[in-house]
Motif scaffolding. Structure first.
Motif, PDB file in Angstrom:
ATOM      1  N   HIS A  28      50.386  42.670  40.198  1.00 32.21           N
ATOM      2  CA  HIS A  28      49.431  41.960  40.849  1.00 32.21           C
ATOM      3  C   HIS A  28      49.233  42.150  42.213  1.00 32.21           C
ATOM      4  N   VAL A  29      48.235  42.677  42.728  1.00 33.73           N
ATOM      5  CA  VAL A  29      48.146  42.872  44.336  1.00 33.73           C
ATOM      6  C   VAL A  29      48.093  41.561  44.954  1.00 33.73           C
ATOM      7  N   LYS A  30      49.035  41.341  45.727  1.00 34.02           N
ATOM      8  CA  LYS A  30      48.995  40.217  46.335  1.00 34.02           C
ATOM      9  C   LYS A  30      47.977  39.631  47.376  1.00 34.02           C
ATOM     10  N   GLY A  31      47.286  38.559  46.931  1.00 32.79           N
ATOM     11  CA  GLY A  31      46.171  38.114  47.657  1.00 32.79           C
ATOM     12  C   GLY A  31      44.967  38.513  47.515  1.00 32.79           C
ATOM     13  N   PHE A  32      44.529  39.763  46.903  1.00 34.72           N
ATOM     14  CA  PHE A  32      43.322  40.133  46.676  1.00 34.72           C
ATOM     15  C   PHE A  32      43.298  41.222  45.469  1.00 34.72           C
ATOM     16  N   VAL A  33      42.021  41.503  44.786  1.00 35.96           N
ATOM     17  CA  VAL A  33      41.630  42.512  43.931  1.00 35.96           C
ATOM     18  C   VAL A  33      40.446  42.986  44.625  1.00 35.96           C
ATOM     19  N   PHE A  47      44.846  49.002  25.124  1.00 34.05           N
ATOM     20  CA  PHE A  47      43.554  48.764  24.456  1.00 34.05           C
ATOM     21  C   PHE A  47      42.580  48.206  25.702  1.00 34.05           C
ATOM     22  N   VAL A  48      41.366  48.782  25.822  1.00 31.59           N
ATOM     23  CA  VAL A  48      40.279  48.087  26.799  1.00 31.59           C
ATOM     24  C   VAL A  48      40.138  46.656  26.377  1.00 31.59           C
ATOM     25  N   PRO A  49      40.329  45.843  26.969  1.00 33.33           N
ATOM     26  CA  PRO A  49      39.869  44.428  26.663  1.00 33.33           C
ATOM     27  C   PRO A  49      38.630  44.501  26.085  1.00 33.33           C
ATOM     28  N   ASN A  50      38.598  43.354  25.152  1.00 33.12           N
ATOM     29  CA  ASN A  50      37.610  43.145  24.056  1.00 33.12           C
ATOM     30  C   ASN A  50      36.697  42.164  25.239  1.00 33.12           C
ATOM     31  N   ILE A  51      35.632  42.676  25.599  1.00 36.03           N
ATOM     32  CA  ILE A  51      34.890  41.792  26.645  1.00 36.03           C
ATOM     33  C   ILE A  51      34.001  40.687  26.062  1.00 36.03           C
ATOM     34  N   LYS A  52      34.300  39.686  26.103  1.00 33.71           N
ATOM     35  CA  LYS A  52      33.421  38.822  25.492  1.00 33.71           C
ATOM     36  C   LYS A  52      32.697  37.808  26.438  1.00 33.71           C
ATOM     37  N   LEU A  79      35.958  40.540  34.486  1.00 33.78           N
ATOM     38  CA  LEU A  79      36.707  40.470  35.717  1.00 33.78           C
ATOM     39  C   LEU A  79      38.244  40.802  35.492  1.00 33.78           C
ATOM     40  N   ARG A  80      38.735  40.356  34.284  1.00 31.49           N
ATOM     41  CA  ARG A  80      39.980  41.006  34.024  1.00 31.49           C
ATOM     42  C   ARG A  80      40.415  42.418  33.853  1.00 31.49           C
ATOM     43  N   GLU A  81      39.158  42.820  32.939  1.00 29.65           N
ATOM     44  CA  GLU A  81      39.228  44.394  32.861  1.00 29.65           C
ATOM     45  C   GLU A  81      39.068  45.012  34.181  1.00 29.65           C
ATOM     46  N   GLN A  82      38.331  44.633  35.181  1.00 25.58           N
ATOM     47  CA  GLN A  82      37.984  45.065  36.333  1.00 25.58           C
ATOM     48  C   GLN A  82      39.253  45.085  37.217  1.00 25.58           C
ATOM     49  N   GLU A  83      40.138  43.958  37.213  1.00 32.12           N
ATOM     50  CA  GLU A  83      41.215  43.888  37.771  1.00 32.12           C
ATOM     51  C   GLU A  83      42.229  44.711  37.508  1.00 32.12           C
ATOM     52  N   ILE A  84      42.427  45.059  36.294  1.00 32.99           N
ATOM     53  CA  ILE A  84      43.181  46.163  35.789  1.00 32.99           C
ATOM     54  C   ILE A  84      42.959  47.399  36.274  1.00 32.99           C
ATOM     55  N   ARG A  85      41.765  47.979  36.148  1.00 32.74           N
ATOM     56  CA  ARG A  85      41.249  49.164  36.703  1.00 32.74           C
ATOM     57  C   ARG A  85      41.443  49.129  38.246  1.00 32.74           C
ATOM     58  N   ASP A  86      41.268  48.084  38.863  1.00 28.89           N
ATOM     59  CA  ASP A  86      41.333  48.282  40.522  1.00 28.89           C
ATOM     60  C   ASP A  86      42.907  48.387  40.778  1.00 28.89           C
ATOM     61  N   GLU A  87      43.576  47.772  40.102  1.00 22.74           N
ATOM     62  CA  GLU A  87      44.976  47.719  40.581  1.00 22.74           C
ATOM     63  C   GLU A  87      45.620  49.225  39.991  1.00 22.74           C
ATOM     64  N   ALA A 112      36.563  42.871  48.607  1.00 22.62           N
ATOM     65  CA  ALA A 112      37.835  42.299  48.395  1.00 22.62           C
ATOM     66  C   ALA A 112      37.627  40.782  47.748  1.00 22.62           C
ATOM     67  N   LYS A 113      38.207  40.498  46.814  1.00 26.30           N
ATOM     68  CA  LYS A 113      38.128  39.141  46.080  1.00 26.30           C
ATOM     69  C   LYS A 113      39.510  38.341  46.206  1.00 26.30           C
ATOM     70  N   LYS A 114      39.594  37.324  46.593  1.00 29.88           N
ATOM     71  CA  LYS A 114      40.641  36.633  46.389  1.00 29.88           C
ATOM     72  C   LYS A 114      41.210  36.283  44.920  1.00 29.88           C
ATOM     73  N   THR A 115      42.658  36.606  44.876  1.00 31.58           N
ATOM     74  CA  THR A 115      43.058  36.349  43.528  1.00 31.58           C
ATOM     75  C   THR A 115      43.629  35.050  43.194  1.00 31.58           C
ATOM     76  N   LEU A 116      43.417  34.611  41.848  1.00 34.24           N
ATOM     77  CA  LEU A 116      44.102  33.385  41.384  1.00 34.24           C
ATOM     78  C   LEU A 116      45.336  33.762  40.636  1.00 34.24           C
ATOM     79  N   LYS A 117      45.905  32.925  40.199  1.00 34.16           N
ATOM     80  CA  LYS A 117      47.225  33.018  39.307  1.00 34.16           C
ATOM     81  C   LYS A 117      46.941  33.997  38.115  1.00 34.16           C
TER      82      LYS A 117
END
Length: 386
Positions: free
Chosen positions: A183-188, A64-69, A75-83, A194-199
């Protein structure tokens, strides 16, 4: 299908609901071959490729495409697509399932992957009552470790290594799959920057997740999950394949030595406590016939302290292959490494020493004294009679 968008959870979708469905004119979904919490997997054909033979197939995962609220959802949807984009554009280790395409179809995000004609390691374990032979352990897990190294060489952490995500082809080749929460270590990448990743938000499948994947971090903290988190998961799989039991199982004292006897009613709290704190019982306590060197390898993978684990998956493969050839390996055990079998052996040795001492003492001291007392007693009786 007018009602497809009514479904909001994977477990609500009937089996083979999308069978014989054409996707964007390029792909034909044939039948469902797997499902998990986050997606469905279908066997499929590429209709645009005229060079495909009648036996050539693909595997397509639907999520499922995340329900963007809010902004975090975006950002989470973009992270999935970028990974997915990063993963699909790289040359990968042959032991890793290759991604060929990704696209959005209606309210689903689709990942088009290499199709592996065979079964999962999970299915094979079920057929074999949960355990593998020493030879099978060496072969399959050294191959999985080498595949993991290929993932790590891409600067990626899989984060959900488990038997269900290890595919075995008919010619016994392994393929690591399902990078849904990788998870791409260190960035998405976000908009090309490039953006630093969090947990990451999910620790993967709890039973196979490493201790550090459970630790809460501040929103500004750097990700604590490392390549060695995957190595811990590899250790869990080896532990279970050599013992036939789950490493974490509620109310099973053979597997974990609780730190206290307090009641644990909440399962998640129990899993968290066991993963972070409890002492792991060595495989030989459950399976006394396990090869000792294999046990050392497993326990080194399962170190709670990341610094004490294997540094790379290649090192795990190296040691597995070495003991498979009958070579001796040297693994330095840390001070806090909980090999209960060592404690048991120490206790047994102390008992043997004590028993030897008692036996010697009785033979050298007690028996002569008792004999003397008996002789004196007989003499006294003889004197009294006369």
């Amino acid at each position: 299908m007018q009602d497809e968008k009514k479904y909001t959870r994977i477990d609500e979708i009937p089996v083979d609901y999308f069978a014989n469905k054409k996707i964007s004119g390029n792909y034909l979904l044939i039948n469902e071959i797997g499902r998990g919490t986050f997606g469905l997997v279908y066997k499929a054909k590429d209709l645009s490729n005229q060079n495909y033979s009648s036996e050539s197939f693909l595997a397509i995962k639907l999520m499922f495409v995340p329900n963007i609220k809010n902004e975090n959802d975006r950002l989470r949807e973009q992270e999935i697509r970028d990974e997915i984009k990063k993963y699909s554009t790289q040359i990968f280790n042959p032991r890793v399932v290759k991604i060929q395409d990704y696209l959005q179809w209606e309210n689903f995000l689709l990942i088009v992957m290499e199709y592996v004609d065979g079964q999962s390691l999970q299915d094979m374990l079920k057929e074999k009552d949960g355990t593998l032979t020493f030879e099978e352990i060496i072969y399959y897990f050294s191959e999985i470790a080498l595949g993991l190294q290929g993932v790590h060489d891409m600067n990626m952490i899989h984060r959900d290594i488990k038997p269900g995500n290890i595919l075995l082809s008919k010619d016994k080749k392994i393929k690591i799959t399902d990078f849904g929460i990788s998870h791409v270590k260190g960035f998405v990448y976000e908009g090309g920057n490039a953006k630093k990743t969090l947990k990451p938000s999910s620790p993967g499948t709890p039973r196979f997740a490493s201790p550090e994947q459970y630790i809460e971090t501040d929103s500004s903290s750097e990700d604590k999950v490392s390549f060695q988190s995957d190595i811990y998961s590899l250790g869990v799989m080896m532990y279970e394949a050599t013992t036939g039991v789950e490493l974490i199982k509620i109310n099973d004292p053979r597997l974990f030595k609780p730190q206290d006897d307090k009641a644990r009613k909440d399962r998640n709290s129990y899993l968290l406590d066991q993963t972070l704190v409890a002492e792991i019982v060595s495989p030989s306590v459950i399976n006394p016939s396990i090869d000792k060197s294999l046990e050392y390898i497993i326990m080194k993978c399962l170190e709670k302290n990341v610094a004490e684990r294997y540094k790379t998956a290649n090192e795990v493969a190296r040691d597995l292959k070495a003991i498979g050839r009958g070579e001796k390996i040297i693994i330095k055990k840390s001070k806090n490494e909980p090999y209960r079998t060592d404690s048991i052996k120490k206790l047994e040795n102390e008992n043997k020493k004590f028993n030897t001492f008692i036996s010697t003492f009785i033979n050298a001291k007690v028996v002569p004294i008792v004999a003397c007392i008996f002789i004196i007693f007989v003499l006294l009786i003889f004197v009294l009679i006369w």
